[in-house]
Design a protein around this motif. Structure first.
Motif, PDB file in Angstrom:
ATOM      1  N   VAL A 214      14.327  61.732  -6.468  1.00 46.28           N
ATOM      2  CA  VAL A 214      13.663  61.371  -7.777  1.00 46.28           C
ATOM      3  C   VAL A 214      14.126  59.938  -8.362  1.00 46.28           C
ATOM      4  CG1 VAL A 214      13.336  62.228 -10.026  1.00 46.28           C
ATOM      5  CG2 VAL A 214      13.445  63.948  -8.046  1.00 46.28           C
ATOM      6  N   GLU A 215      13.320  59.320  -8.422  1.00 42.96           N
ATOM      7  CA  GLU A 215      13.517  57.829  -9.187  1.00 42.96           C
ATOM      8  C   GLU A 215      13.609  58.132 -10.677  1.00 42.96           C
ATOM      9  OE1 GLU A 215      10.345  55.261  -8.441  1.00 42.96           O
ATOM     10  OE2 GLU A 215      10.626  55.133  -6.071  1.00 42.96           O
ATOM     11  N   GLY A 216      14.706  57.383 -11.395  1.00 47.34           N
ATOM     12  CA  GLY A 216      14.743  57.421 -12.872  1.00 47.34           C
ATOM     13  C   GLY A 216      15.354  58.705 -13.086  1.00 47.34           C
ATOM     14  N   ALA A 217      16.013  59.629 -12.372  1.00 45.54           N
ATOM     15  CA  ALA A 217      16.887  60.951 -12.681  1.00 45.54           C
ATOM     16  C   ALA A 217      17.990  60.377 -13.766  1.00 45.54           C
ATOM     17  CB  ALA A 217      17.001  61.602 -11.512  1.00 45.54           C
ATOM     18  N   TRP A 280       2.704  61.581   6.980  1.00 51.46           N
ATOM     19  CA  TRP A 280       3.200  61.398   8.663  1.00 51.46           C
ATOM     20  C   TRP A 280       4.768  62.119   8.715  1.00 51.46           C
ATOM     21  CZ3 TRP A 280      -0.315  57.820   7.396  1.00 51.46           C
ATOM     22  CH2 TRP A 280      -1.352  57.383   8.165  1.00 51.46           C
ATOM     23  N   SER A 281       4.820  62.542   9.557  1.00 54.31           N
ATOM     24  CA  SER A 281       6.305  63.005   9.962  1.00 54.31           C
ATOM     25  C   SER A 281       7.030  62.168  10.831  1.00 54.31           C
ATOM     26  CB  SER A 281       6.300  64.546  10.560  1.00 54.31           C
ATOM     27  OG  SER A 281       5.615  64.364  12.106  1.00 54.31           O
ATOM     28  N   ASN A 282       8.385  62.247  10.837  1.00 54.06           N
ATOM     29  CA  ASN A 282       9.232  61.283  11.791  1.00 54.06           C
ATOM     30  C   ASN A 282       9.210  59.831  11.086  1.00 54.06           C
ATOM     31  OD1 ASN A 282      11.184  61.603  13.595  1.00 54.06           O
ATOM     32  ND2 ASN A 282       9.740  60.555  14.994  1.00 54.06           N
ATOM     33  N   THR A 283       9.019  59.559   9.938  1.00 49.89           N
ATOM     34  CA  THR A 283       8.981  58.199   9.359  1.00 49.89           C
ATOM     35  C   THR A 283      10.387  57.495   8.947  1.00 49.89           C
ATOM     36  OG1 THR A 283       7.852  59.110   7.601  1.00 49.89           O
ATOM     37  CG2 THR A 283       6.663  58.167   9.092  1.00 49.89           C
ATOM     38  N   SER A 284      11.417  58.274   9.207  1.00 48.48           N
ATOM     39  CA  SER A 284      12.817  57.671   8.732  1.00 48.48           C
ATOM     40  C   SER A 284      12.792  57.244   7.118  1.00 48.48           C
ATOM     41  CB  SER A 284      13.203  56.763   9.751  1.00 48.48           C
ATOM     42  OG  SER A 284      13.074  57.053  11.057  1.00 48.48           O
ATOM     43  N   GLY A 285      12.645  57.884   6.499  1.00 50.04           N
ATOM     44  CA  GLY A 285      12.858  57.737   4.798  1.00 50.04           C
ATOM     45  C   GLY A 285      11.549  57.411   4.020  1.00 50.04           C
ATOM     46  N   ARG A 286      10.690  56.977   4.660  1.00 47.02           N
ATOM     47  CA  ARG A 286       9.331  56.526   4.004  1.00 47.02           C
ATOM     48  C   ARG A 286       8.413  57.896   4.096  1.00 47.02           C
ATOM     49  NH1 ARG A 286       6.431  51.683   6.204  1.00 47.02           N
ATOM     50  NH2 ARG A 286       5.385  51.574   4.059  1.00 47.02           N
ATOM     51  N   ARG A 287       7.834  58.221   2.900  1.00 48.72           N
ATOM     52  CA  ARG A 287       6.889  59.352   2.844  1.00 48.72           C
ATOM     53  C   ARG A 287       5.428  58.559   2.750  1.00 48.72           C
ATOM     54  NH1 ARG A 287       6.525  63.811   5.360  1.00 48.72           N
ATOM     55  NH2 ARG A 287       8.559  63.888   4.976  1.00 48.72           N
ATOM     56  N   LEU A 288       4.768  58.626   4.059  1.00 44.80           N
ATOM     57  CA  LEU A 288       3.397  57.896   3.798  1.00 44.80           C
ATOM     58  C   LEU A 288       2.535  59.136   4.093  1.00 44.80           C
ATOM     59  CD1 LEU A 288       4.410  55.013   6.295  1.00 44.80           C
ATOM     60  CD2 LEU A 288       3.837  54.683   4.037  1.00 44.80           C
ATOM     61  N   ALA A 289       1.262  58.692   3.440  1.00 46.41           N
ATOM     62  CA  ALA A 289       0.137  59.822   3.294  1.00 46.41           C
ATOM     63  C   ALA A 289      -1.212  59.001   3.400  1.00 46.41           C
ATOM     64  CB  ALA A 289       0.535  60.541   2.134  1.00 46.41           C
ATOM     65  N   LEU A 317       4.547  57.579  -1.127  1.00 44.33           N
ATOM     66  CA  LEU A 317       4.743  58.520  -1.902  1.00 44.33           C
ATOM     67  C   LEU A 317       6.192  58.412  -2.454  1.00 44.33           C
ATOM     68  CD1 LEU A 317       2.755  61.481  -0.748  1.00 44.33           C
ATOM     69  CD2 LEU A 317       1.921  59.624  -1.855  1.00 44.33           C
ATOM     70  N   THR A 318       6.376  58.827  -3.763  1.00 44.49           N
ATOM     71  CA  THR A 318       7.808  58.701  -4.342  1.00 44.49           C
ATOM     72  C   THR A 318       7.562  59.591  -5.600  1.00 44.49           C
ATOM     73  OG1 THR A 318       7.099  56.980  -5.971  1.00 44.49           O
ATOM     74  CG2 THR A 318       8.228  56.406  -3.936  1.00 44.49           C
ATOM     75  N   LEU A 319       8.890  60.050  -5.790  1.00 40.42           N
ATOM     76  CA  LEU A 319       8.876  60.996  -7.359  1.00 40.42           C
ATOM     77  C   LEU A 319       9.516  60.177  -8.345  1.00 40.42           C
ATOM     78  CD1 LEU A 319      10.176  64.472  -5.832  1.00 40.42           C
ATOM     79  CD2 LEU A 319       7.941  63.985  -6.929  1.00 40.42           C
ATOM     80  N   ARG A 320       9.047  60.502  -9.649  1.00 38.18           N
ATOM     81  CA  ARG A 320       9.515  59.882 -10.718  1.00 38.18           C
ATOM     82  C   ARG A 320       9.719  60.748 -11.960  1.00 38.18           C
ATOM     83  NH1 ARG A 320       5.683  55.156 -12.501  1.00 38.18           N
ATOM     84  NH2 ARG A 320       6.035  54.233 -10.463  1.00 38.18           N
ATOM     85  N   ALA A 321      10.884  60.324 -12.623  1.00 41.48           N
ATOM     86  CA  ALA A 321      11.318  61.359 -13.617  1.00 41.48           C
ATOM     87  C   ALA A 321      10.308  60.669 -14.829  1.00 41.48           C
ATOM     88  CB  ALA A 321      12.599  61.434 -14.046  1.00 41.48           C
ATOM     89  N   CYS A 329       4.123  59.930  -7.717  1.00 39.42           N
ATOM     90  CA  CYS A 329       3.518  58.518  -7.737  1.00 39.42           C
ATOM     91  C   CYS A 329       3.363  57.844  -6.434  1.00 39.42           C
ATOM     92  CB  CYS A 329       4.664  57.647  -8.702  1.00 39.42           C
ATOM     93  SG  CYS A 329       4.729  57.967 -10.271  1.00 39.42           S
ATOM     94  N   GLN A 330       2.266  56.887  -6.441  1.00 39.52           N
ATOM     95  CA  GLN A 330       1.968  56.361  -5.200  1.00 39.52           C
ATOM     96  C   GLN A 330       1.796  54.735  -5.287  1.00 39.52           C
ATOM     97  OE1 GLN A 330      -1.784  58.389  -4.220  1.00 39.52           O
ATOM     98  NE2 GLN A 330      -1.433  59.688  -5.969  1.00 39.52           N
ATOM     99  N   ARG A 331       2.055  54.228  -3.930  1.00 35.31           N
ATOM    100  CA  ARG A 331       1.623  52.792  -4.065  1.00 35.31           C
ATOM    101  C   ARG A 331       1.163  52.555  -2.754  1.00 35.31           C
ATOM    102  NH1 ARG A 331       7.442  52.785  -5.013  1.00 35.31           N
ATOM    103  NH2 ARG A 331       8.643  52.743  -3.142  1.00 35.31           N
TER     104      ARG A 331
END
Length: 506
Positions: A214-217, A280-289, A317-321, A329-331
C-alpha cells in the motif's frame, strides 16, 4: 458519427488477433524472458463462437509474436477462460523435475440442442517446451462439474503464508476459493460475494486475486492488502453493460474479508470497454494486467476488417491509501512509453479561460499519448474533446474540493445492438483535487484515459472509431480554468502513416 462503412485500421500499440474473433485474456504468465498472452479465440468467424485459446508471446509487452492455437475444443467441450502459472519445482510431477508451464481452463460442455443447457468443469494442460505445444492432463477434470451451471474461469495463485496454491472460481453470484498442495487435487475452502459489491442477472466471472503493498500507508494502516477483481456481464437489467469491479481486503489462504462497506462498488475502470481483467503471474514484484477492450452489449456488432477485438494497453497496478480507503491505481506500463517516442508537441500554459471561451490546444495524431494538467475554480464546468469533434468528450465539473467526471461518446452503424448501446453519456466518478492531470492514449480503435487528483484516480477506457486526425479542444461551460502544461508524443511511424493517408485523401 456514422460508422456504416467504417473499416477499422489495426492498432499500432494494442494487441489484436491475426484474424477472427477475440475476447477475454487468459493464461497470462512470464516465463524465461517471455510474456505469454493467451486469449479467448474463434479463428473461423468475427463473432463469438466455439472458444479456443489463442496464443502470443512478447519480450517487451508491445511487439507480439503470434503462435499456434494452444487449446482447441474437443469431444469434452470448448475451452473457456482460465490462468497459467510456472510449476517451478515440478510439484505436479509432469516435468521430470524441471520447471514447466501449467494452464488451468474451464471445459464448457453443451448437453443438448439448447445452448443454455451446459455444464462446466476445470481442466489442466501443460507445456514442456516454453508454451509452444500443450498436452491435456490425462486425469482431467481436476475439478468436476459441481451440479450447478456457472462454474468457471479458474485463477490460480500461490499463497506464501500458508504454502499452498489457491484457485479462485466464478460460481454464480460468488467467488469460491479452493486450495491445493500439488495443483492436481483441490479442496473447497470458502465463498465470497453474497451481499458485497454489484450483482445483476449475469453471474460473476473472470476473477483475479493478488497481494500488493500500500503506497502512502500511515501509522496504524496496513502496509499490504489483497485485491479481488470480478467481472459483471451485460444483461437487460444493466444499462451500462459489462464492467469490472474490485474489492480490497485480507485473504488468509482460506477466506477473503472485504475492507470496504459491502455496498461499495469500486469500478476498476469507469469506461464502457474494460472487461475480463487478468494479471500476469511470475513477474517478480510488478503486477501487470490487461483487459479486453469491448462491451458485451455490442461486441459482436462493432466494425471489423477480418478480425474483431483488442486488448487494453498493459497496465501496472498499485494500491494507494486515500481519504476514501485503500484504492487500486493504474499506470500504463513503462514499456508502452518506450515504444512511443520521437515526435513531441508541447501544449503551452494558458493563464485563465473564462465562460464561453474555447481553445484548440494542439493537433492530435491518431496514435499518440497526451498529458494535460489544469486547475478549475470551484463551480467550474469544462468540456475536453479528444480525437475527432464530439466523437468522445470528457466533462469536468468542479465542486469545492473535488472534480466530478462525465464522458460521452457518439456513433451508429445501422445495427440495432450497436446503435442502441454504443452512444453513451455516463458519470465517471470524481477525484479529490481541483488541480487534475489527464493522461490519454489514442490508438486506432481506442481511447484510454487516466485522470489523477491528489490521491485518487479514475480510469476511462473506450472503444473509438475514427480515421481522421483530431485535436485537443477545451470549452469552458461555467466558471474558469487555468491550463498549466501539457504535451503530446507520437511515433515517427505513426506520423509518417498519417501523412501518407492525408496525401491519398487529398
Amino acid at each position: 458519427m456514422s460508422l456504416v462503412e467504417f473499416s477499422p485500421l489495426r492498432p499500432a500499440l494494442h494487441f489484436t488477433p491475426p484474424m477472427g474473433w477475440m475476447n477475454d485474456p487468459n493464461g497470462l504468465v512470464y516465463f524465461e524472458g517471455e510474456y505469454h498472452l493467451f486469449y479467448q479465440y474463434h479463428p473461423h468467424d468475427t463473432v463469438w463462437g466455439p472458444m479456443h485459446w489463442g496464443h502470443a508471446v512478447s519480450t517487451d509487452l508491445c511487439r507480439w509474436e503470434h503462435l499456434p492455437i494452444a487449446l482447441a475444443p474437443d469431444a469434452q467441450g470448448a475451452c473457456f477462460s482460465g490462468s497459467a502459472i510456472v510449476d517451478e519445482h515440478d510439484v505436479t510431477g509432469l516435468f521430470d523435475g524441471q520447471p514447466g508451464l501449467l494452464a488451468f481452463y474451464t471445459c464448457h460442455r453443451v448437453l443438448s440442442d439448447d445452448p443454455e443447457d451446459y455444464e462446466q468443469s476445470q481442466c489442466l494442460a501443460y507445456s514442456r517446451d516454453k508454451g509452444r505445444t500443450w498436452q491435456r492432463y490425462a486425469s482431467n477434470p481436476v475439478l468436476p462439474a459441481p451440479g450447478f451451471k456457472d462454474f468457471r474461469d479458474p485463477k490460480v495463485v500461490w499463497h506464501a503464508a500458508t504454502q499452498r496454491w489457491v484457485m479462485a472460481l466464478a460460481c454464480g453470484q460468488e467467488i469460491h476459493f479452493y486450495t491445493s498442495e500439488n495443483l492436481l487435487h483441490w479442496q473447497f475452502a470458502s465463498a465470497f460475494g453474497e451481499g458485497h459489491g454489484a450483482h445483476t442477472q449475469h453471474p460473476w466471472e473472470c476473477p483475479d486475486l493478488f497481494e500488493l503493498p500500500v503506497e502512502g500507508a500511515k501509522n496504524g494502516q496496513a502496509t499490504s492488502r489483497w485485491v479481488l477483481i470480478v467481472g459483471i456481464g451485460a444483461t437487460p437489467d444493466n444499462a451500462f453493460g459489462s464492467f469490472t469491479h474490485y474489492f480490497v481486503g485480507e485473504f488468509d489462504g482460506q477466506r477473503f474479508t472485504n475492507d470496504h462497506s459491502p455496498d461499495d462498488v469500486m469500478m476498476m475502470d469507469e469506461g464502457r470497454d474494460f472487461y475480463a481483467v487478468q494479471s500476469w503471474s511470475n513477474t517478480s514484484g510488478r503486477r501487470l494486467a490487461v483487459a479486453w477492450l469491448n462491451n458485451w452489449q455490442y461486441a459482436n456488432h462493432t466494425p471489423e476488417a477480418g478480425w474483431r477485438g483488442m486488448m487494453s494497453l498493459p497496465r501496472e497496478l498499485t494500491l494507494r491509501a486515500t481519504s476514501s480507503g485503500i484504492q487500486l491505481c493504474q499506470r500504463i506500463a513503462r514499456e508502452c512509453h518506450e515504444a512511443l517516442t520521437a515526435v513531441s508537441q508541447s501544449i503551452p500554459p494558458q493563464a485563465i479561460l473564462g465562460v464561453g471561451q474555447y481553445s484548440v490546444l494542439t493537433s492530435l495524431p491518431l496514435v499518440s499519448r497526451g498529458v494535460l494538467a489544469l486547475t478549475l475554480t470551484a463551480g467550474s464546468r469544462v468540456a475536453l474533446s479528444l480525437q475527432q469533434g464530439d466523437h468522445q468528450q470528457l466533462t469536468l465539473e468542479a465542486g469545492e474540493e473535488d472534480v466530478a467526471l462525465r464522458y460521452t461518446r457518439n456513433g451508429v452503424n445501422g445495427q440495432a445492438a450497436f446503435d442502441d448501446h454504443f452512444t453513451c453519456d455516463h458519470a465517471a466518478g470524481s477525484v479529490d483535487s481541483l488541480t487534475v492531470t489527464i493522461e490519454w492514449w489514442c490508438d486506432h480503435g481506442s481511447l484510454e484515459i487516466l485522470v489523477n487528483g491528489a490521491t485518487q484516480q479514475r480510469a476511462i477506457s473506450q472503444v473509438s472509431f475514427t480515421q481522421a486526425k483530431g485535436s485537443v479542444d477545451v470549452s469552458v461551460l461555467e466558471g474558469s480554468v487555468s491550463l498549466l502544461e501539457g504535451s503530446v508524443v507520437s511515433s515517427k511511424e505513426a506520423v509518417a502513416q498519417e501523412k501518407v493517408a492525408s496525401s491519398c485523401t487529398n
